[in-house]
Design a protein around this motif. Structure first.
Motif, mmCIF file in Angstrom:
data_model
loop_
_atom_site.group_PDB
_atom_site.id
_atom_site.type_symbol
_atom_site.label_atom_id
_atom_site.label_comp_id
_atom_site.label_asym_id
_atom_site.label_seq_id
_atom_site.Cartn_x
_atom_site.Cartn_y
_atom_site.Cartn_z
ATOM 1 N N THR A 129 125.712 49.809 53.528
ATOM 2 C CA THR A 129 126.630 50.877 53.962
ATOM 3 C C THR A 129 126.058 51.702 55.130
ATOM 4 O O THR A 129 126.499 52.277 55.903
ATOM 5 N N PRO B 193 126.237 59.148 47.030
ATOM 6 C CA PRO B 193 126.792 57.908 46.316
ATOM 7 C C PRO B 193 127.103 58.547 44.779
ATOM 8 O O PRO B 193 126.970 59.769 44.558
ATOM 9 N N PRO C 133 131.598 63.329 48.783
ATOM 10 C CA PRO C 133 131.124 62.730 47.621
ATOM 11 C C PRO C 133 131.700 61.194 47.320
ATOM 12 O O PRO C 133 132.739 60.973 47.717
HETATM 13 P P1 NAD Z 1 127.542 53.077 48.710
HETATM 14 O O1 NAD Z 1 126.642 52.841 49.864
HETATM 15 O O2 NAD Z 1 128.432 52.037 48.212
HETATM 16 O O3 NAD Z 1 128.459 54.418 48.668
HETATM 17 C C1 NAD Z 1 127.640 55.520 49.292
HETATM 18 C C2 NAD Z 1 128.734 56.573 50.143
HETATM 19 O O4 NAD Z 1 129.185 55.773 51.049
HETATM 20 C C3 NAD Z 1 130.012 56.810 49.183
HETATM 21 O O5 NAD Z 1 130.151 58.233 49.335
HETATM 22 C C4 NAD Z 1 130.944 55.923 49.875
HETATM 23 O O6 NAD Z 1 132.277 56.520 49.730
HETATM 24 C C5 NAD Z 1 130.601 55.832 51.281
HETATM 25 N N1 NAD Z 1 130.839 54.708 51.981
HETATM 26 C C6 NAD Z 1 131.437 53.603 51.437
HETATM 27 N N2 NAD Z 1 131.995 52.790 52.592
HETATM 28 C C7 NAD Z 1 131.583 53.083 53.628
HETATM 29 C C8 NAD Z 1 131.618 53.074 54.801
HETATM 30 N N3 NAD Z 1 132.367 51.941 55.187
HETATM 31 N N4 NAD Z 1 131.280 53.950 55.633
HETATM 32 C C9 NAD Z 1 131.035 54.883 55.534
HETATM 33 N N5 NAD Z 1 130.684 55.713 54.251
HETATM 34 C C10 NAD Z 1 131.113 54.487 53.334
HETATM 35 O O7 NAD Z 1 126.436 53.344 47.568
HETATM 36 P P2 NAD Z 1 126.684 53.631 46.161
HETATM 37 O O8 NAD Z 1 127.038 52.226 45.373
HETATM 38 O O9 NAD Z 1 127.318 54.917 45.958
HETATM 39 O O10 NAD Z 1 125.022 53.940 45.705
HETATM 40 C C11 NAD Z 1 124.175 53.164 45.350
HETATM 41 C C12 NAD Z 1 123.230 52.849 46.401
HETATM 42 O O11 NAD Z 1 122.728 53.876 46.979
HETATM 43 C C13 NAD Z 1 121.957 51.981 45.989
HETATM 44 O O12 NAD Z 1 121.716 51.184 47.096
HETATM 45 C C14 NAD Z 1 121.042 52.959 45.812
HETATM 46 O O13 NAD Z 1 119.570 52.395 46.095
HETATM 47 C C15 NAD Z 1 121.133 54.072 46.947
HETATM 48 N N6 NAD Z 1 120.645 55.200 46.712
HETATM 49 C C16 NAD Z 1 119.733 55.592 47.602
HETATM 50 C C17 NAD Z 1 119.047 56.976 47.243
HETATM 51 C C18 NAD Z 1 117.858 57.375 48.114
HETATM 52 O O14 NAD Z 1 117.722 58.715 47.955
HETATM 53 N N7 NAD Z 1 117.288 56.747 48.782
HETATM 54 C C19 NAD Z 1 119.424 57.611 46.143
HETATM 55 C C20 NAD Z 1 120.608 56.992 45.469
HETATM 56 C C21 NAD Z 1 121.189 55.669 45.740
#
Ligand code: NAD
Length: 477
Positions: free
Chosen positions: A200, A121, A147
């Protein structure tokens, strides 16, 4: 277009898997060399990566980026180097009596899985891509990283640097938006690590399931803070403020909402406010305070506050220097505390992931426990207080990915503790020895005795009295 992405990605995967298979067995020195190169990439280009992160966010403290994304990731690499020999050692396992006397052996070997995909993310773009990579490499795998598209400069620079420090068949970075992300999560990897939102994560797991790809899902959720009556409120307030204000609340583990004793609600809010004022005397021009990453994310947070206000919440903005936030493009938002929240408010339904802090009150701490249990299992849980009995009540009656007592966030920075969620906040974990095991295949190896074990045990056909006797002896209670 989509087919192009898929075939391009598939060809990198094929290349990596071919190189992986051809080079086995690889010595631990090869793994160490890869980890050292990943560390060198960060040491040599940490400044440039921090610049890219600041630009991507609009504003983000370079020192914060150095601590969270560069140094934090280097430390995970160093931790892997220190423990690799111990982790990789095969384990001798016990055999049922009397097999070992007869010369049989059992062993568990930790072997690389092959090619591991890392989908990361935007909130800690370096830490959450190169961090898992350290343990993926420690376990002897190759890796493809996708990424986030929201931190484009950082992602592009990461790609450029990885190309400089690794060959494409060792580590490759594949940039792009949701279309590439979807194609990426549909690849037949040997394992896939996803860090991102729960929504996601569900799609990623569905795509992975089609190829039966095992997953590690590092997701989000609403991590509660339970403030006990025995807590040092002033200290707790400062620590909560620090954890909530870091990266402007855009942390998976950020305290999402706070549960406080009803008669001390005002004191608890005042303590958080004091913490904010002491650490962030101003916000708008203060580089220590990050911007919300995009307009879309900013609008979502404003929407959460407006929805809460409309449904009856009291909204308290902590704006230490009384700055005017209305006419700026900086996407900066003061910490906004919501009182009198109800479950129908969006702020109590979705992960906040920004500088908004709902406060709930309890008469007895059991109400806070019941509330946590009635909702999705959170990624983190925080208890403040010196009452050991109450602390254990909170810990033993709730379930969360991890816990920090008397502070927030800290458990994630302990290298020797595994980090992960449970259920809707995640599946699997990394960091700690568990991370090495997560990215390894634990392969059981049994070596048979030269003696006729089946015959001696009575399990060799034709079955007869000896077999019945052996079964009967094992049916004894
Ligand atoms: P996101 O789920 O929108 O995106 C994460 C990744 O998934 C990106 O690289 C994106 O390109 C990809 N993605 C988007 N649509 C997809 C699809 N349909 N299929 C496969 N991949 C897809 O998350 P974000 O907004 O980048 O990050 C915020 C979220 O991440 C929050 O919910 C946060 O809690 C979580 N997070 C968790 C941790 C942890 O370690 N548990 C750490 C950081 C963030």
């Amino acid at each position: 277009m989509a087919a192009d992405h898929a075939s391009e990605l598939q060809s990198i995967l094929d290349k990596q898997r071919k190189a992986f298979t051809a080079s086995r067995p690889e010595s631990l020195d090869v793994r160490r060399d890869r980890i050292k190169r990943a560390i060198a990439l960060l040491v040599d280009h940490g400044d440039a990566l921090c610049d890219a992160m600041s630009e991507d966010f609009g504003s983000r403290s370079r020192q914060q980026s150095m601590m969270t994304d560069i140094v934090g990731t280097i430390n995970l690499g160093k931790y892997c180097l220190k423990h690799l020999d111990g982790w990789a050692k095969p384990e001798k396992r016990k055999l049922q009596f009397p097999l070992s006397l007869l010369g049989a052996k059992a062993q568990l070997r930790f072997e690389p899985k092959g090619v591991i995909g890392i989908l990361s993310p935007w909130n800690f773009p370096v830490n959450l891509s190169i961090g898992p990579l350290m343990q993926v490499l420690a376990a002897g795998n190759r890796s493809m990283i996708k990424p986030s598209e929201f931190t484009e400069r950082t992602s592009d620079l990461t790609k450029e640097l990885v190309e400089k420090y690794f060959s494409e068949d060792e580590v490759a970075v594949c940039t792009g938006g949701p279309e590439v992300a979807h194609a990426f999560s549909s690849l037949p990897f040997d394992h896939l690590v996803f860090t991102g939102s729960t929504a996601t994560g569900r799609k990623v797991m569905e795509a992975a399931a089609r190829n039966l790809v095992p997953v590690t899902l590092e997701l989000g959720g609403k991590s509660p803070v339970v403030l006990g009556r025995s807590a040092n409120f002033e200290q707790a307030g400062e620590r909560i403020a620090m954890g909530k204000m870091m990266n402007a609340g855009q942390i998976c583990l950020a305290p999402d909402y706070m549960y406080v004793p009803e008669e001390r609600e005002e004191g608890a809010i005042a303590a958080v406010e004091l913490g904010v004022r002491n650490m962030y005397p101003t916000l708008l021009e203060n580089d220590d305070y990050a911007s919300v990453v995009t307009d879309r994310h900013f609008d979502r947070l404003q929407g959460l506050v407006a929805d809460a206000r409309d449904k009856g919440a009291e909204v308290i903005e902590i704006n230490p220097a009384d700055e005017d936030f209305s006419n700026t493009n900086a996407r900066k938002m003061p910490l906004t505390i919501l009182r009198n929240v109800t479950d129908d408010m969006q702020a109590m339904q979705e992960e906040i992931f920004g500088p908004v802090l709902p406060v709930k009150t309890y008469k007895s701490v059991g109400e806070a426990i019941d509330y946590v249990n009635a909702n999705d299992r959170p990624l983190g849980l925080y208890y403040f207080g010196d009452d050991a009995g109450e602390r254990e009540e909170v810990l033993t009656r709730t379930i969360s990915g991890g816990v920090t007592v008397n502070d927030v966030l800290f458990h994630v920075s302990m290298e020797d503790l595994p980090f992960g969620g449970v259920g809707p906040s995640g599946i699997g974990s990394y960091h700690g020895p568990e991370g090495f095991r997560e990215f390894s295949h634990a392969r059981s190896v049994y070596t048979q005795s030269k003696r006729d074990i089946a015959g001696i045990a009575g399990f060799k056909p034709p079955y007869g009295k000896k077999t019945d006797k052996a079964i009967a002896s094992q049916l004894k209670k």
